[in-house]
Scaffold this active site. Sequence first.
Site, PDB file in Angstrom:
ATOM      1  CB  CYS A  79      10.545   7.656  -2.632  1.00 49.26           C
ATOM      2  SG  CYS A  79      10.094   6.909  -4.166  1.00 49.26           S
ATOM      3  CG  HIS A 156       5.807   0.164   3.638  1.00 43.97           C
ATOM      4  ND1 HIS A 156       5.633  -0.486   2.214  1.00 43.97           N
ATOM      5  CD2 HIS A 156       6.481   0.912   3.780  1.00 43.97           C
ATOM      6  CE1 HIS A 156       6.435   0.646   1.648  1.00 43.97           C
ATOM      7  NE2 HIS A 156       6.848   1.456   2.464  1.00 43.97           N
ATOM      8  CD  GLU A 205       5.238   2.770  -4.968  1.00 41.00           C
ATOM      9  OE1 GLU A 205       5.104   3.923  -4.538  1.00 41.00           O
ATOM     10  OE2 GLU A 205       5.941   2.313  -5.566  1.00 41.00           O
ATOM     11  CB  CYS A 214       7.633  -0.173  -3.455  1.00 43.19           C
ATOM     12  SG  CYS A 214       7.179   0.690  -2.261  1.00 43.19           S
ATOM     13  N   GLY A 217       9.054  -0.273   0.060  1.00 44.09           N
ATOM     14  CA  GLY A 217       8.623  -1.765   0.435  1.00 44.09           C
ATOM     15  C   GLY A 217       9.255  -2.738   0.718  1.00 44.09           C
TER      16      GLY A 217
HETATM   17  N1  LIG Z   1       4.081   5.154  -2.391  1.00 40.94           N
HETATM   18  C1  LIG Z   1       4.891   5.574  -1.292  1.00 40.94           C
HETATM   19  C2  LIG Z   1       6.194   6.654  -1.677  1.00 40.94           C
HETATM   20  C3  LIG Z   1       6.777   5.937  -2.771  1.00 40.94           C
HETATM   21  C4  LIG Z   1       7.418   4.748  -2.358  1.00 40.94           C
HETATM   22  C5  LIG Z   1       8.095   3.902  -3.289  1.00 40.94           C
HETATM   23  N2  LIG Z   1       8.077   4.424  -4.698  1.00 40.94           N
HETATM   24  C6  LIG Z   1       9.633   3.669  -3.109  1.00 40.94           C
HETATM   25  O1  LIG Z   1      10.679   3.273  -3.976  1.00 40.94           O
HETATM   26  O2  LIG Z   1       9.823   3.595  -1.803  1.00 40.94           O
HETATM   27  C7  LIG Z   1       4.191   6.283  -0.085  1.00 40.94           C
HETATM   28  O3  LIG Z   1       3.064   6.719  -0.072  1.00 40.94           O
HETATM   29  O4  LIG Z   1       4.741   6.101   1.266  1.00 40.94           O
END
Ligand SMILES: N[C@H](CCC[C@H](N)C(=O)O)C(=O)O
Length: 275
Positions: A79, A156, A205, A214, A217
């Site tokens: 994250c 991703h 997400e 994100c 992302g």
């Molecule tokens: N939803 C993402 C985790 C949080 C990613 C996002 N909040 C960030 O800042 O990288 C996943 O399941 O891989």
Amino acid sequence: MPKSRGMRIPFRKMHGLGNDFVVIDAREAAVSMTAARAAALADRRTGIGCDQLIVLEPSDVADVRMRIFNNDGSEVEACGNASRAVGLLLGGTQFIETLGGLIRSEARPDGVSVDMGAPRLRWDEIPVSYAMDTLEMPVGWEDLENPVGVNVGNPHVIFFVDDADAVDLARLGPLIENDPLFPERINVNVASVVGPDHLKLRVWERGAGLTRACGTGACATAVAAIRRKLTGRKVRIDLPGGPLTITWPEGGTIDMTGPATLSFEGAFEDSDFPA
Ligand SMILES: N[C@H](CCC[C@H](N)C(=O)O)C(=O)O
């Protein structure tokens, strides 16, 4: 009849460009966490409310271990925005152990930089369920097609479109997130070029839905744009919550720099959120 007053567990409410977190520091006193408990705490109606729940624990290999639970309770590997929030909390330079690998944060007066490591690009590293070229994936969902696959600790898929704001991501995001092509589900990114080395990005997400930002992302999208030669190796990425700067030197690791914010501190009753 008020519930029995059990142990109170302190937390910090934090965010990175509006991608928000409840951060529990369990380095001194262990805090049990399950998917059900994480989802209950993250619930915006009946819990405290956040996109991701972060639990800090002692680590044998780094300054701290960071466990990441999505709003749906799923525990995941990385994250980016939370890594900056933890970097802000701990200050200075820190090594953070995650399921996706070891990352390094550096808190500076103008923001927090995180070295997210090198991207993983092979089909079985994204992962997808059969061999394919991850730079031009031969797949599509309605008018979203031929994406790029990138793993930056978490998975991703990135679609480059004329106008990211015009995509019905609330409808297409969950379809793609849960497609059997992605055995671990997927984070869904739609990006458009707004200028030289400057992209606009919106993200559905995995396990959290549409968020204001994100970090992983943004990292994955920058890698995809650089691989497709849409930008140079330093990219500004505008998310709904604000900008992040990503650099990815040839053969090197990804650096993400941006703000992190402590909103407030609180505490909850341990017995209010049973495992
Ligand atoms: N939803 C993402 C985790 C949080 C990613 C996002 N909040 C960030 O800042 O990288 C996943 O399941 O891989």
